[in-house]
Design a protein around this motif. Sequence first.
Motif, mmCIF file in Angstrom:
data_model
loop_
_atom_site.group_PDB
_atom_site.id
_atom_site.type_symbol
_atom_site.label_atom_id
_atom_site.label_comp_id
_atom_site.label_asym_id
_atom_site.label_seq_id
_atom_site.Cartn_x
_atom_site.Cartn_y
_atom_site.Cartn_z
ATOM 1 N N LEU A 115 35.639 51.623 48.743
ATOM 2 C CA LEU A 115 34.647 50.562 49.176
ATOM 3 C C LEU A 115 33.447 50.871 48.110
ATOM 4 O O LEU A 115 32.993 49.795 47.798
ATOM 5 C CB LEU A 115 34.311 50.391 50.665
ATOM 6 N N LEU A 116 33.076 51.940 47.933
ATOM 7 C CA LEU A 116 31.897 52.128 47.045
ATOM 8 C C LEU A 116 32.062 51.600 45.588
ATOM 9 O O LEU A 116 31.302 50.892 45.120
ATOM 10 C CB LEU A 116 31.371 53.659 47.000
ATOM 11 N N LEU A 117 33.272 52.153 45.212
ATOM 12 C CA LEU A 117 33.765 51.730 43.830
ATOM 13 C C LEU A 117 33.845 50.146 43.628
ATOM 14 O O LEU A 117 33.451 49.770 42.649
ATOM 15 C CB LEU A 117 34.841 52.524 43.374
ATOM 16 N N CYS A 118 34.319 49.744 44.846
ATOM 17 C CA CYS A 118 34.528 48.250 44.744
ATOM 18 C C CYS A 118 33.237 47.478 44.702
ATOM 19 O O CYS A 118 32.944 46.797 44.197
ATOM 20 C CB CYS A 118 35.452 47.640 45.926
ATOM 21 N N ALA A 119 32.284 48.066 45.453
ATOM 22 C CA ALA A 119 30.946 47.561 45.584
ATOM 23 C C ALA A 119 30.012 47.809 44.254
ATOM 24 O O ALA A 119 29.382 46.908 43.999
ATOM 25 C CB ALA A 119 30.248 48.377 46.479
ATOM 26 N N ALA A 120 30.548 48.672 43.593
ATOM 27 C CA ALA A 120 29.821 48.947 42.280
ATOM 28 C C ALA A 120 30.174 47.938 41.257
ATOM 29 O O ALA A 120 29.620 47.074 40.341
ATOM 30 C CB ALA A 120 30.212 50.087 41.667
ATOM 31 N N TRP A 121 31.738 47.405 41.415
ATOM 32 C CA TRP A 121 32.351 46.559 40.594
ATOM 33 C C TRP A 121 32.091 45.175 40.721
ATOM 34 O O TRP A 121 31.571 44.293 40.022
ATOM 35 C CB TRP A 121 33.960 46.646 40.831
ATOM 36 N N LEU A 122 31.618 44.772 42.258
ATOM 37 C CA LEU A 122 31.144 43.638 42.440
ATOM 38 C C LEU A 122 29.629 43.497 41.980
ATOM 39 O O LEU A 122 29.250 42.358 41.445
ATOM 40 C CB LEU A 122 31.047 43.457 43.880
ATOM 41 N N LEU A 123 28.807 44.431 42.102
ATOM 42 C CA LEU A 123 27.680 44.532 41.651
ATOM 43 C C LEU A 123 27.222 44.301 40.120
ATOM 44 O O LEU A 123 26.609 43.689 39.725
ATOM 45 C CB LEU A 123 26.752 45.863 41.928
ATOM 46 N N GLN A 124 28.225 45.183 39.575
ATOM 47 C CA GLN A 124 28.303 44.871 37.888
ATOM 48 C C GLN A 124 28.596 43.621 37.549
ATOM 49 O O GLN A 124 28.303 43.106 36.415
ATOM 50 C CB GLN A 124 29.213 45.915 37.552
ATOM 51 N N ARG A 125 29.570 42.785 38.382
ATOM 52 C CA ARG A 125 30.022 41.661 38.032
ATOM 53 C C ARG A 125 29.119 40.426 38.481
ATOM 54 O O ARG A 125 29.017 39.233 38.293
ATOM 55 C CB ARG A 125 31.328 41.207 38.621
ATOM 56 N N GLY A 126 27.959 40.822 39.227
ATOM 57 C CA GLY A 126 27.038 39.727 39.608
ATOM 58 C C GLY A 126 27.439 38.989 40.802
ATOM 59 O O GLY A 126 26.926 37.994 40.960
ATOM 60 N N ILE A 127 28.235 39.592 41.498
ATOM 61 C CA ILE A 127 28.750 38.910 42.827
ATOM 62 C C ILE A 127 27.562 38.827 43.956
ATOM 63 O O ILE A 127 27.438 40.120 44.144
ATOM 64 C CB ILE A 127 30.188 39.454 43.303
ATOM 65 N N ALA A 128 27.497 37.876 44.547
ATOM 66 C CA ALA A 128 26.500 38.133 45.462
ATOM 67 C C ALA A 128 27.066 38.543 47.085
ATOM 68 O O ALA A 128 28.257 38.343 47.137
ATOM 69 C CB ALA A 128 26.075 36.516 45.893
ATOM 70 N N CYS A 129 26.411 39.281 47.553
ATOM 71 C CA CYS A 129 26.918 39.860 48.750
ATOM 72 C C CYS A 129 26.398 39.294 49.946
ATOM 73 O O CYS A 129 25.123 38.954 49.845
ATOM 74 C CB CYS A 129 26.898 41.429 48.971
ATOM 75 N N THR A 130 27.217 38.982 50.811
ATOM 76 C CA THR A 130 26.853 38.372 52.107
ATOM 77 C C THR A 130 27.366 39.428 53.428
ATOM 78 O O THR A 130 28.167 40.091 53.149
ATOM 79 C CB THR A 130 27.527 37.026 52.347
ATOM 80 N N GLU A 131 26.912 39.239 54.632
ATOM 81 C CA GLU A 131 27.481 40.027 55.565
ATOM 82 C C GLU A 131 29.011 39.634 55.846
ATOM 83 O O GLU A 131 29.712 40.542 56.188
ATOM 84 C CB GLU A 131 26.728 39.646 56.907
ATOM 85 N N ALA A 132 29.246 38.503 55.551
ATOM 86 C CA ALA A 132 30.518 37.946 55.899
ATOM 87 C C ALA A 132 31.667 38.536 54.857
ATOM 88 O O ALA A 132 32.746 39.280 55.222
ATOM 89 C CB ALA A 132 31.129 36.424 55.607
ATOM 90 N N ARG A 133 31.230 38.839 53.429
ATOM 91 C CA ARG A 133 31.821 39.275 52.497
ATOM 92 C C ARG A 133 32.064 41.025 52.605
ATOM 93 O O ARG A 133 33.194 41.560 52.490
ATOM 94 C CB ARG A 133 31.490 38.930 51.301
ATOM 95 N N ALA B 258 26.942 35.098 41.431
ATOM 96 C CA ALA B 258 25.888 34.586 41.994
ATOM 97 C C ALA B 258 25.203 33.646 40.934
ATOM 98 O O ALA B 258 25.106 33.914 39.776
ATOM 99 C CB ALA B 258 24.865 35.544 42.364
ATOM 100 N N GLN B 259 24.548 32.641 41.364
ATOM 101 C CA GLN B 259 23.647 31.757 40.436
ATOM 102 C C GLN B 259 22.520 32.350 40.235
ATOM 103 O O GLN B 259 21.821 32.170 39.081
ATOM 104 C CB GLN B 259 23.259 30.415 41.344
ATOM 105 N N SER B 260 21.858 33.148 40.971
ATOM 106 C CA SER B 260 20.638 33.734 40.708
ATOM 107 C C SER B 260 21.026 35.337 40.419
ATOM 108 O O SER B 260 22.010 35.798 40.674
ATOM 109 C CB SER B 260 19.546 33.768 41.700
ATOM 110 N N GLN B 261 19.767 35.959 40.013
ATOM 111 C CA GLN B 261 20.143 37.425 39.806
ATOM 112 C C GLN B 261 19.873 38.243 41.025
ATOM 113 O O GLN B 261 20.006 39.542 41.380
ATOM 114 C CB GLN B 261 19.001 37.907 38.880
ATOM 115 N N ASP B 262 19.474 37.734 42.169
ATOM 116 C CA ASP B 262 19.153 38.357 43.397
ATOM 117 C C ASP B 262 20.436 38.302 44.251
ATOM 118 O O ASP B 262 20.950 37.300 44.985
ATOM 119 C CB ASP B 262 18.144 37.419 44.179
ATOM 120 N N ASN B 263 21.400 39.357 43.788
ATOM 121 C CA ASN B 263 22.856 39.277 44.353
ATOM 122 C C ASN B 263 23.066 40.347 45.470
ATOM 123 O O ASN B 263 24.065 40.420 45.944
ATOM 124 C CB ASN B 263 23.806 39.515 43.049
ATOM 125 N N CYS B 264 22.019 41.089 45.714
ATOM 126 C CA CYS B 264 21.815 42.115 46.704
ATOM 127 C C CYS B 264 22.360 43.420 46.261
ATOM 128 O O CYS B 264 23.290 43.558 45.235
ATOM 129 C CB CYS B 264 22.621 41.825 47.996
#
Length: 154
Positions: free
Chosen positions: A34-52, A120-126
């Motif tokens: 999960l941590l490595l997946c989180a890093a991958w998502l962060l690097q790709r600029g994917i916005a995180c939500t509680e649902a995700r 994410a549309q903005s840089q504020d992707n969490c």
Amino acid sequence: MQTDLWNYCLNLYARPGVEPACLRLQDQGLDVCLLLCAAWLLQRGIACTEARMAQLKDCAEPWQREVVQPLRQLRTQWREAAAHDESLAVMRSQIKALELEAERTLLRRLEEATQQWSPAQSQDNCDWLGKMAAGIDHPDRGALHTLRAAISPA
């Protein structure tokens, strides 16, 4: 350059300091996949939500509990005895290979769960890493910093 989650994880894990950082966080109860997946998502600029976050955890937790952790536990239990028993050492190596394949399967499932997630549309992707670590008391901040530093820009 876009890469699949497995290859991203292999590359990230090989960077200086990442492996020990991940193992320290794993010792604290965090799921390294999960941590490595989180890093991958962060690097790709994917916005995180509680649902995700919940979707990823719902995908990972049963597999970790029922497949990865029992293999890891058996491999760890055999460490001492395998040092003195060649046959057991061979079987321990096979268990290690199964554990790695189980983690690869989990990463494939996590990637499939995120296929429809757009950047994410903005840089504020969490802070995906911080959110993943929020579930434990006093996560190793140095280890999290090492992971953040190792993530190459998108």
